[in-house]
Design a protein around this motif. Structure first.
Motif, mmCIF file in Angstrom:
data_model
loop_
_atom_site.group_PDB
_atom_site.id
_atom_site.type_symbol
_atom_site.label_atom_id
_atom_site.label_comp_id
_atom_site.label_asym_id
_atom_site.label_seq_id
_atom_site.Cartn_x
_atom_site.Cartn_y
_atom_site.Cartn_z
ATOM 1 N N VAL A 137 26.099 -45.577 26.234
ATOM 2 C CA VAL A 137 27.398 -46.048 25.769
ATOM 3 C C VAL A 137 27.828 -47.278 26.563
ATOM 4 C CG1 VAL A 137 29.722 -45.314 25.142
ATOM 5 C CG2 VAL A 137 27.952 -43.601 25.489
ATOM 6 N N ASP A 138 28.231 -48.331 25.854
ATOM 7 C CA ASP A 138 28.855 -49.458 26.537
ATOM 8 C C ASP A 138 30.034 -48.934 27.345
ATOM 9 O OD1 ASP A 138 30.906 -51.664 26.870
ATOM 10 O OD2 ASP A 138 29.330 -52.839 25.907
ATOM 11 N N GLU A 139 30.142 -49.368 28.597
ATOM 12 C CA GLU A 139 31.132 -48.789 29.499
ATOM 13 C C GLU A 139 32.574 -49.002 29.043
ATOM 14 O OE1 GLU A 139 30.690 -50.551 33.352
ATOM 15 O OE2 GLU A 139 30.612 -52.588 32.561
ATOM 16 N N TYR A 140 32.827 -49.951 28.144
ATOM 17 C CA TYR A 140 34.184 -50.180 27.657
ATOM 18 C C TYR A 140 34.408 -49.658 26.240
ATOM 19 C CZ TYR A 140 34.835 -53.178 31.727
ATOM 20 O OH TYR A 140 34.921 -53.657 33.016
ATOM 21 N N THR A 141 33.474 -48.872 25.747
ATOM 22 C CA THR A 141 33.642 -48.250 24.434
ATOM 23 C C THR A 141 34.844 -47.311 24.454
ATOM 24 O OG1 THR A 141 31.303 -48.433 23.871
ATOM 25 C CG2 THR A 141 32.528 -46.705 22.768
ATOM 26 N N HIS A 142 35.454 -47.120 23.290
ATOM 27 C CA HIS A 142 36.660 -46.302 23.187
ATOM 28 C C HIS A 142 36.427 -44.905 23.762
ATOM 29 C CE1 HIS A 142 40.013 -44.075 21.304
ATOM 30 N NE2 HIS A 142 40.623 -45.241 21.380
ATOM 31 N N VAL A 143 37.442 -44.371 24.402
ATOM 32 C CA VAL A 143 37.338 -43.090 25.102
ATOM 33 C C VAL A 143 36.931 -41.954 24.180
ATOM 34 C CG1 VAL A 143 39.767 -42.459 24.806
ATOM 35 C CG2 VAL A 143 38.518 -41.648 26.827
ATOM 36 N N SER A 144 37.196 -42.057 22.881
ATOM 37 C CA SER A 144 36.827 -40.991 21.952
ATOM 38 C C SER A 144 35.319 -40.760 21.917
ATOM 39 C CB SER A 144 37.349 -41.290 20.544
ATOM 40 O OG SER A 144 36.875 -42.536 20.080
ATOM 41 N N ALA A 145 34.531 -41.816 22.122
ATOM 42 C CA ALA A 145 33.083 -41.650 22.154
ATOM 43 C C ALA A 145 32.664 -40.819 23.360
ATOM 44 C CB ALA A 145 32.390 -43.014 22.182
ATOM 45 N N PHE A 146 33.284 -41.065 24.502
ATOM 46 C CA PHE A 146 32.976 -40.289 25.700
ATOM 47 C C PHE A 146 33.427 -38.843 25.543
ATOM 48 C CE2 PHE A 146 32.899 -44.645 27.176
ATOM 49 C CZ PHE A 146 31.768 -44.659 27.986
ATOM 50 N N ASP A 147 34.572 -38.640 24.893
ATOM 51 C CA ASP A 147 35.034 -37.276 24.652
ATOM 52 C C ASP A 147 34.069 -36.535 23.726
ATOM 53 O OD1 ASP A 147 37.183 -37.688 26.268
ATOM 54 O OD2 ASP A 147 38.658 -37.864 24.662
ATOM 55 N N GLY A 148 33.548 -37.223 22.715
ATOM 56 C CA GLY A 148 32.562 -36.607 21.840
ATOM 57 C C GLY A 148 31.317 -36.192 22.596
ATOM 58 N N CYS A 149 30.884 -37.041 23.534
ATOM 59 C CA CYS A 149 29.708 -36.712 24.347
ATOM 60 C C CYS A 149 29.960 -35.482 25.212
ATOM 61 C CB CYS A 149 29.337 -37.900 25.227
ATOM 62 S SG CYS A 149 28.716 -39.341 24.318
ATOM 63 N N ARG A 150 31.151 -35.408 25.794
ATOM 64 C CA ARG A 150 31.471 -34.253 26.639
ATOM 65 C C ARG A 150 31.466 -32.963 25.827
ATOM 66 N NH1 ARG A 150 35.596 -38.076 28.493
ATOM 67 N NH2 ARG A 150 34.905 -38.995 30.455
ATOM 68 N N LEU A 151 32.068 -33.016 24.648
ATOM 69 C CA LEU A 151 32.113 -31.824 23.799
ATOM 70 C C LEU A 151 30.720 -31.429 23.312
ATOM 71 C CD1 LEU A 151 35.320 -32.552 21.694
ATOM 72 C CD2 LEU A 151 35.023 -30.750 23.392
ATOM 73 N N ALA A 152 29.865 -32.413 23.096
ATOM 74 C CA ALA A 152 28.506 -32.131 22.636
ATOM 75 C C ALA A 152 27.605 -31.666 23.775
ATOM 76 C CB ALA A 152 27.900 -33.369 21.982
ATOM 77 N N GLY A 153 28.064 -31.836 25.016
ATOM 78 C CA GLY A 153 27.255 -31.445 26.166
ATOM 79 C C GLY A 153 26.028 -32.327 26.347
ATOM 80 N N THR A 154 26.112 -33.560 25.880
ATOM 81 C CA THR A 154 24.976 -34.464 25.955
ATOM 82 C C THR A 154 24.950 -35.215 27.279
ATOM 83 O OG1 THR A 154 23.840 -36.216 24.725
ATOM 84 C CG2 THR A 154 26.205 -36.436 24.981
ATOM 85 N N GLU A 155 23.798 -35.755 27.612
ATOM 86 C CA GLU A 155 23.687 -36.624 28.788
ATOM 87 C C GLU A 155 24.254 -37.993 28.427
ATOM 88 O OE1 GLU A 155 20.302 -38.791 31.593
ATOM 89 O OE2 GLU A 155 19.719 -37.159 30.245
ATOM 90 N N VAL A 156 25.198 -38.487 29.230
ATOM 91 C CA VAL A 156 25.860 -39.758 28.958
ATOM 92 C C VAL A 156 25.365 -40.802 29.953
ATOM 93 C CG1 VAL A 156 28.068 -40.950 28.721
ATOM 94 C CG2 VAL A 156 27.893 -38.523 28.129
ATOM 95 N N VAL A 157 24.913 -41.942 29.436
ATOM 96 C CA VAL A 157 24.432 -43.029 30.279
ATOM 97 C C VAL A 157 25.223 -44.291 29.928
ATOM 98 C CG1 VAL A 157 22.446 -44.400 31.016
ATOM 99 C CG2 VAL A 157 22.128 -42.010 30.288
ATOM 100 N N PRO A 158 26.292 -44.617 30.695
ATOM 101 C CA PRO A 158 27.005 -45.876 30.443
ATOM 102 C C PRO A 158 26.137 -47.066 30.835
ATOM 103 C CG PRO A 158 28.326 -44.330 31.746
ATOM 104 C CD PRO A 158 26.927 -43.828 31.758
#
Length: 448
Positions: A137-158
């Motif tokens: 994820v681009d580090e300045y992408t909208h917070v909703s994308a990060f929230d989706g990742c958290r709910l999905a339990g996925t590995e997030v790499v900004p």
């Protein structure tokens, strides 16, 4: 009543001391100008006496006050009803929704589209339904994308903002980690081979694996997703989508583009994906109906399988009442006007005039979109400039501190800016008045 650990008054005091407490200040209408109220704090709003020019709205095409858009909403309310009455999977699905989705799919050059109750819901719902193994994820992408990742339990790499090289480095690092993990797993299964698995020390096998990881470019059975905004509300810059697609394609990753601040503004009413001819390379196009399309809600556009999957598995779609028929009809008419009217041309003319005027005065203006971030170095100066402009009859978007997305500095980038947001509805006199206010405020604050 006991706080029982919530103690919100103390938390609110802390937020106020840190200048993070937000207030609601109602306006009489959403348009290029209007009357506003001081925060009523639960009481009745009292509008101020002076009408203000609004240069702080995402109503980019100025269609919230358009008679055709308003009439479309009225007609939908009269013929279909004011609300959906239930989930789209039960009783909340109407012809109006499908008409909107047909137009969206046509505009974004996809098989189908699906309307959500908000852009936030579309982002969260898509990622949670797909459950990708890794999301870059681009580090300045909208917070909703990060929230989706958290709910999905996925590995997030900004990865670094608007930087294809940073994405490539993040992808290569992930490939190396997975190749090493697979090599170690295979070695552990073979009792005849001894592998040193000390953290931080690469074995010869690890070194060989690293050397070959990029050449193999194989994610195995894992699902990888690259997520970016197309136009970033944080700084007004447009993402280098073609280069990002190149990186995603090289490893078989999907790419998802949030067009919330581009929808309706580019060729034939599309976004950056259409402007750059990338519809066949972007797997998921999503965006908002609440910016240029003057309505409410969000959408996802893609192939048949994606839309079928989201309609069955995206919690914000399945478990929420459907988008209202009025919102769907208003968005449909606004999309039609963005494709066939002269609103886009008016917007870009106003953007050019306002940007050129600010630059001529000596302001530093970032971005390459309709979002004009005026840089003044610090949050305090930005707030002072916004307040001075308001006193002179112009509302701009001032810095607001909220929680960050995937990177601690996501919101810090906003703190040295005020945002001037012209719309297609602003007249030349409006632009002159805005520029005069910037000139006077800049001189009063020794910025010019």
């Amino acid at each position: 009543m006991a706080d029982r650990g919530f103690d919100l008054e103390e938390q609110l005091t802390f937020q106020a001391d840190a200048d993070r407490r937000c207030s609601l200040a109602p306006a009489d209408r959403i348009d290029s100008r209007g009357y506003v109220s001081e925060p009523p704090r639960g009481g009745l709003p009292v509008l101020e006496a002076d009408e203000l020019l609004v240069f702080g709205s995402n109503n980019y095409l100025g269609l919230t006050a358009n008679q055709r858009v308003q009439n479309a909403a009225r007609q939908a309310a009269a013929t279909v009803g004011t609300g959906s009455g239930g989930s789209r999977l039960t009783t909340g699905d109407t012809m109006v929704h499908h008409d909107l989705e047909r137009l969206l799919a046509e505009t974004f050059e996809t098989d189908r589209a699906l309307a959500f109750s908000s852009g936030y819901a579309a982002n969260v719902g898509t990622i949670t339904a797909l459950e990708p193994d890794v999301v870059f994820v681009d580090e300045y992408t909208h917070v909703s994308a990060f929230d989706g990742c958290r709910l999905a339990g996925t590995e997030v790499v900004p990865y670094g903002h608007c930087d294809p090289d940073a994405l490539r480095e993040a992808v290569d690092d992930a490939l190396e980690r997975r190749a090493i993990a697979e090599a170690r797993s295979n070695t552990d299964a073979n009792a005849d081979v001894d592998v040193d698995t000390n953290a931080g020390d690469d074995t010869d096998a690890d070194a060989d694996t690293k050397a070959n990881a990029n050449a193999d470019a194989d994610t195995g059975d894992e699902s990888w997703l690259v997520v970016t905004d197309s136009v970033f509300s944080q700084d007004g810059w447009v993402a280098p989508l073609e280069e990002l697609c190149d990186v995603a394609d090289s490893v078989g990753a999907w790419i998802m583009v949030d067009e919330s601040h581009a929808t309706g503004l580019y060729v034939r009413g599309g976004g950056i994906v259409q402007a750059e001819g990338l519809a066949d390379r972007v797997d998921i196009q999503m965006g908002a109906l609440s910016t240029a399309l003057a309505s409410q809600g969000g959408y996802v556009a893609g192939d048949d399988a994606l839309i079928e999957w989201l309609a069955a598995r995206a919690p914000p779609f399945v478990e929420s009442t459907g988008l209202t028929p009025m919102a769907a009809a208003a968005a449909s008419e606004a999309l039609h006007l963005s494709k066939h009217g002269d609103h886009r041309e008016s917007l870009w003319e106003n953007v050019t005039r306002l940007r050129d005027g600010l630059l001529t005065m000596g302001y530093e203006v970032d971005g390459d979109s309709q979002i004009l971030p005026v840089y003044v170095e610090t949050r305090d100066v930005a707030r002072a400039l916004a307040n001075d402009l308001r006193d002179r009859g112009v509302i701009v978007s001032a810095p607001v501190r909220t929680r960050s997305g995937g990177h601690a500095s996501r919101n810090e980038v906003r703190e040295g800016y005020v945002y001037a947001l012209p719309t297609a509805a602003h007249t030349r006199d409006d632009l002159v008045a805005c520029l005069e206010a910037f000139q006077d405020a800049g001189e009063a604050l020794d910025l010019l």
